[in-house]
Design a protein around this motif. Structure first.
Motif, mmCIF file in Angstrom:
data_model
loop_
_atom_site.group_PDB
_atom_site.id
_atom_site.type_symbol
_atom_site.label_atom_id
_atom_site.label_comp_id
_atom_site.label_asym_id
_atom_site.label_seq_id
_atom_site.Cartn_x
_atom_site.Cartn_y
_atom_site.Cartn_z
ATOM 1 N N GLY A 495 0.711 -1.156 -0.032
ATOM 2 C CA GLY A 495 -0.001 -0.031 -0.100
ATOM 3 C C GLY A 495 0.768 1.234 0.090
ATOM 4 N N PHE A 496 2.034 1.158 0.906
ATOM 5 C CA PHE A 496 3.027 2.381 0.807
ATOM 6 C C PHE A 496 3.560 2.591 -0.688
ATOM 7 C CE2 PHE A 496 3.402 1.623 5.707
ATOM 8 C CZ PHE A 496 2.492 2.341 5.922
ATOM 9 N N TYR A 497 3.973 1.570 -1.344
ATOM 10 C CA TYR A 497 4.601 1.565 -2.412
ATOM 11 C C TYR A 497 3.530 2.096 -3.417
ATOM 12 C CZ TYR A 497 6.675 0.572 -6.992
ATOM 13 O OH TYR A 497 7.061 0.825 -8.238
ATOM 14 N N ASP A 498 2.327 1.698 -3.549
ATOM 15 C CA ASP A 498 1.536 2.232 -4.500
ATOM 16 C C ASP A 498 1.089 3.636 -4.548
ATOM 17 O OD1 ASP A 498 1.119 -0.634 -5.446
ATOM 18 O OD2 ASP A 498 -0.713 -0.650 -4.095
ATOM 19 N N GLN A 499 1.443 4.506 -3.292
ATOM 20 C CA GLN A 499 1.452 5.687 -3.375
ATOM 21 C C GLN A 499 2.508 6.447 -4.158
ATOM 22 O OE1 GLN A 499 0.816 7.107 0.982
ATOM 23 N NE2 GLN A 499 -0.150 5.097 1.409
ATOM 24 N N ILE A 500 3.603 6.013 -4.019
ATOM 25 C CA ILE A 500 4.517 6.628 -4.885
ATOM 26 C C ILE A 500 4.952 5.994 -6.358
ATOM 27 C CG2 ILE A 500 5.405 7.680 -2.557
ATOM 28 C CD1 ILE A 500 7.498 5.439 -2.815
ATOM 29 N N GLY A 501 4.104 4.714 -6.493
ATOM 30 C CA GLY A 501 4.527 3.896 -7.839
ATOM 31 C C GLY A 501 4.452 4.498 -8.855
ATOM 32 N N THR A 502 3.441 5.594 -8.943
ATOM 33 C CA THR A 502 3.350 6.348 -10.379
ATOM 34 C C THR A 502 3.566 7.660 -10.321
ATOM 35 O OG1 THR A 502 1.509 4.545 -10.508
ATOM 36 C CG2 THR A 502 1.523 6.347 -12.143
ATOM 37 N N PRO A 503 4.772 8.087 -10.546
ATOM 38 C CA PRO A 503 5.014 9.612 -10.530
ATOM 39 C C PRO A 503 4.689 10.157 -11.827
ATOM 40 C CG PRO A 503 7.106 8.283 -10.761
ATOM 41 C CD PRO A 503 6.002 7.118 -10.409
#
Length: 975
Positions: A495-503
């Motif tokens: 969930g944390f990665y998904d927040q920054i996974g799409t710059p």
């Protein structure tokens, strides 16, 4: 019937369950034929004999949460009522989880009818001492991910009750395309009255709204995806009302111990493709920027993973599971590498980053799968670790290695299309080998970074040095995430990665015309990730201008984007103001949300800048600025402390308050509430409802004014047909007694076939006092605010008495409030509330002057001008010669209005046609015969009703036309 059902329900429980737990089910209900007596003699039910042998603990009888969310900014008020049924004093505990990003803005305890308000004071500078001693405790306490604990314990007198009132504010963050509002419902007992109400207002329109299942530690959002039982949702285009009201049986079906979980609301709003949504009100603005439908920017990411012995078991397994999923989500144009560290450091691809091709992903998963921990006792990682053991934690070495691999790659690809570089750092402990000094680790990371990448830290468990991880992230444009020990780390990591996974954007800078905006919060951002939002607030200058020029510049993967436009903030503010005033009452009361949002963001920014500063002098200056703002907005922050006012007639401090947000400076909260002595204490059962004296001189209802002239034995009445949002001056004696009363109108549709186009009622009444000290009281149908030496917020459904600096406030629950000033002036405000209002009804207030001895003969206002006036009546409308002093001047007026008049009233040198009417006052309990004056009380009041309009509820200035008139009156009296 209800009693029978309850006993059948309890009969289904196994008798092996603790009897104390059974008591928790029922001790707050009035269904028992007994009251847990302390002595024997009377025959009671058999079950009572078991319960009597237990120590009777105070029980929660009511737990309510009311929240108002206006354009992502949330105001949450929690009320918890605890009853002590025992004859002796018992400890009452109020505990609440609240979001770590929230600021507490008010806390009050009411014991019986004694009110203990709180005030926010600046925290004094601490000198040495216990910093190292408290370090381990602080780390353990901060192991929650997004929640902090607020806890109060106080001695509660026997047969009495305490009400705990807590208010906090927060800005909702947009993550993965949704705003998430979370309120903790964990009273730890089954509660007779449990109620959660959330009112939502979004000017741009609500695009999506859902209520998630109750969330408990460890379960995430698993299981059913339907809303909790007893949840009701009412939604329009721009507003929504969500109510959660489970019965005691429904609560028990969720959790028998009353730990229901987190009540979660997720929503999103409509957006136009532009510079974003700019809203303005009362000299402040907020800018929400969340572009959509943008092409992702390639990213360069290095995963730096702790594989020391402390990660042995479930932690490393869940970390691997999350990384397997994350690697599968990398795009083909992304580059990545993996670094593992304990006492030794291992790099998957030496000195390079590789593309996220299927083969590279497969090889990376194999590397992660073979990554192992040492299996040596994990406790060695928490102290000085021998260098010959490879289970130690070389945190500095791991970060430095990952940073060097990343910066070397950036240097070699400087001419490649624009990409975004990240380090994702995962650990469960603290540095034990190599460089272990936190400040040097931070400095080393900044030195190798030089603004080239952002570092995101993830701490797992309770043994993490969160202070170090937070500094690493803040100093390198990243964020710290926390994973509690009991949570599923694989779910949260993903969930944390998904927040920054799409710059989608980088190098974002947002500017405003300098002549129009100032004191803006952070407006430069390294990256923007899809599904998030940038929020900027500021002050508006040059209020004569109606537009705000906004300019946004940012980079995509292949170009620089520039957007600019002029936003009509004055029109925007008018629309928003109308939206708020036409919405639910709870939303109306928080209409100043943009200013408070500016204060909230500015304080957060000052604290973050303070953390990054290495200059002692600069840190002290930033601390002072944060203190001043925190006290001004009554926010509990790391630089302020919450203090309850003490009662001078009590003994032995018995109250303990604790709160554990991420700064250790919150720990210094003194024991301040004290138990009332048995001689002066009173039982809630023996108190009688306070009697209130109601006078005829009043304004109530639509609004209907009634004026009593005791010297003339005459009562006069009239109506004022104002407009919604008009603020009327009711009493004005600021220069003499220092008292001013203003009232704000709210609109409602007229009844069908009625003679009026609309109805208006008083929704807010403000009483301003300037002598001997400045204070104000603001009353609405749902709460009363006293702001003098301290700020106190009281809900109208509670009974309380407050005395402060010459002011005495007596609040009768759901009935009225009496305000007494210097024992010579008394006003009574009635609360009119409707459970099921008709379309033309609104919750509103009535205002009555009970005692005017302290008001001067120069008192003015729509009601105040008549306090020292006498009038006469001529019963025949044609017999006016005896009362007319200037018949020629009155003739035209009389010809217009005397056709329906039954008498003539002489007042202030004017002759006014009147007719007999009856008015009901005091909630219809009293009927008054009065002489009615038409046409907005023309010629009865000085000037016309528009002369009594004021600019804001706290305006106490005397208008120039009235000053001149009063001066002429004084000169005439002197002659």
């Amino acid at each position: 019937m209800e009693r029978t059902l309850l006993w059948l329900f309890l009969g289904c429980l196994s008798w092996g369950q603790k009897v104390e737990e059974i008591q928790d089910y029922v001790s707050d209900l009035d269904l028992f034929p007994f009251d847990f007596p302390d002595s024997t003699g009377a025959r009671v039910a058999r079950q009572a004999n078991v319960l009597q042998r237990l120590e009777i603990k105070p029980h929660i009888t009511e737990f309510t949460v009311k929240s108002t969310i206006i354009s992502r900014y949330a105001f949450t008020s929690v009320s918890c009522t605890i009853l002590n049924r025992a004859s002796e004093s018992r400890e009452a505990v109020f505990q609440l989880q609240l979001p770590s990003s929230a600021f507490i803005s008010n806390f009050t305890i009411i014991v019986g009818e004694q009110v203990y308000p709180s005030r926010m004071i600046a925290k004094e500078k601490r000198h040495g001492g216990n910093k190292k001693k408290n370090q381990k405790t602080e780390t353990a306490e901060n192991a929650e991910s997004d929640m902090d604990i607020f806890r109060v314990a106080t001695k509660l007198p026997g047969k009495d009750k305490a009400i705990f009132l807590l208010t906090y504010e927060e800005l909702l963050q947009r993550r993965l395309g949704f705003y998430e509002y979370v309120v903790s419902v964990r009273p730890q007992q089954l509660v007779g009255k449990l109620f959660v109400e959330v009112n939502l207002l979004e000017q741009s329109g609500i695009k999506h709204l859902e209520v998630a299942p109750l969330r408990k530690a460890g379960n995430g959002d698993k299981g059913s995806q339907s809303p909790p039982v007893a949840t009701k949702i009412d939604q329009t285009r721009t507003t929504a009302k969500i109510v959660f009201k489970p019965s005691i049986v429904q609560q028990a079906s969720i959790d028998r111990k009353g730990i229901l979980g987190d009540f979660i609301i997720r929503y999103d709003v409509n957006r136009e493709p532009s510079v974003g949504d700019v809203q303005a009100m009362n000299g402040f603005f907020v800018h929400y920027f969340a572009p959509k439908d943008l092409t992702p920017v390639p990213k360069n990411v290095v995963f730096v993973i702790d594989n020391s012995a402390s990660m042995l078991g479930l932690k490393i397994k869940q970390t691997k599971d999350a990384l397997f999923t994350i690697l599968g989500d990398l795009r083909n144009e992304d580059h990545f590498n993996i670094v593992g560290f304990s006492s030794r450091i291992k790099v998957w691809q030496q000195d390079r980053l590789v593309l996220a091709t299927p083969n590279n992903i497969k090889d990376a998963k194999k590397f992660i799968h073979l990554m192992s921990t040492s299996g040596v006792n994990p406790a060695t990682t928490r102290s000085n670790c021998p260098e010959d053991l490879h289970d130690c934690t070389n945190m500095n070495g791991g970060i430095q290695t990952g940073a060097k691999v990343l910066t070397d790659f950036i240097a070699k690809n400087v001419n490649s299309p624009k990409s975004i570089s990240l380090i994702i750092f995962i650990t469960d402990g603290r540095p034990t080998i190599g460089e272990t000094n936190s400040s040097k680790i931070v400095a080393n990371t900044k030195e190798v970074n030089k603004g080239q990448f952002c570092l995101y830290s993830i701490g797992i468990g309770k043994d993490v040095d969160f202070k170090l991880l937070e500094r690493l992230s803040v100093e390198n444009c990243g964020v710290l995430w926390k994973i509690p020990e009991e949570e599923d780390a694989s779910l949260l990591l993903k969930g944390f990665y998904d927040q920054i996974g799409t710059p989608v954007l980088s190098d974002i800078e947002i500017g405003y015309s300098k002549r129009r905006a100032a004191y803006t919060t952070q407006n430069v951002y390294a990256n923007y990730f899809n599904g998030s939002e940038i929020v900027i607030a500021g002050k508006l200058l040059n209020t004569s201008s109606s537009d705000l020029h906004v300019q946004v510049s940012a980079r995509t993967s292949d170009k620089t984007v520039l957007l600019e436009t002029d936003v009509p903030v004055s029109k925007n503010g008018d629309i928003l103001h109308k939206e708020i005033t036409s919405a639910e009452e709870g939303i109306q009361e928080n209409g100043n949300y943009i200013e408070r949002l500016w204060g909230y963001l500015t304080i957060k920014e000052l604290l973050k800048t303070r953390m990054k500063s290495n200059s002692v002098k600069k840190r002290e200056a930033l601390t002072d600025q944060a203190k001043n703002l925190s006290v001004a907005y009554h926010f509990l922050t790391p630089v302020t402390t919450l203090k309850l006012e003490q009662d001078m007639n009590v003994q032995d401090p018995l109250t303990d308050i604790s709160h554990n947000p991420s700064d250790e400076s919150f720990r210094e909260l003194p024991p301040v509430l004290q138990e009332q002595s048995r001689a002066t204490g009173s039982s809630s059962k023996t108190r009688k409802k306070m009697k209130v004296s109601i006078s005829k001189t009043s304004v109530d209802g639509d609004p209907h004014f009634v004026v009593d002239f005791p010297l003339s034995n005459i009562t006069v009445c009239f109506n004022i047909d104002g407009e919604p949002d008009d603020i009327l001056r009711l009493v004005s004696d600021n220069k003499h007694s220092g008292v001013t009363v203003n009232g704000k109108l709210i609109g409602a549709p007229a009844p069908v076939n009625g003679h009026k186009k609309q109805r208006t009622y008083f929704s807010v009444l403000t009483i301003l006092v300037t002598k001997p000290v400045r204070a104000y009281i603001e009353a609405t149908p749902s709460r009363v605010i006293l702001d003098s030496k301290d700020r106190l917020v009281l809900p109208c459904d509670k009974t309380a008495t407050v005395e402060s600096q010459g002011l005495l406030i007596t609040l009768n629950a759901n009935s009225n409030i009496t305000v007494t000033i210097q024992d010579t002036i008394s006003f009574v405000i009635l609360f009119h509330q409707y459970k099921n209002p008709a379309p033309f009804q609104r919750n509103h207030l009535g205002f009555y002057i009970a005692n005017s001895k302290g008001l001067s003969p120069n008192t003015h206002g729509l009601l105040g001008q008549f306090l020292y006036t006498s009038v006469k009546i001529a019963t025949s409308p044609t017999s006016t010669s005896s009362v007319l002093s200037q018949p020629d001047q009155e003739e035209q007026y009389l010809q217009t209005y005397n056709e329906t008049a039954s008498a003539m009233l002489k007042a202030k040198g004017h002759v006014i046609p009147v007719m007999k009417k009856q008015r009901k006052i005091n909630n219809g309990k009293e009927q008054v015969d009065c002489w009615f004056v038409k046409n907005n009380a023309a010629r009865l009041i000085d000037g016309e009703y528009k002369d009594y309009l004021v600019s804001h509820p706290f305006d106490s200035e005397t208008p120039s036309w009235l000053t001149n008139e009063l001066n002429e009156t004084v000169m005439d009296s002197a002659k």
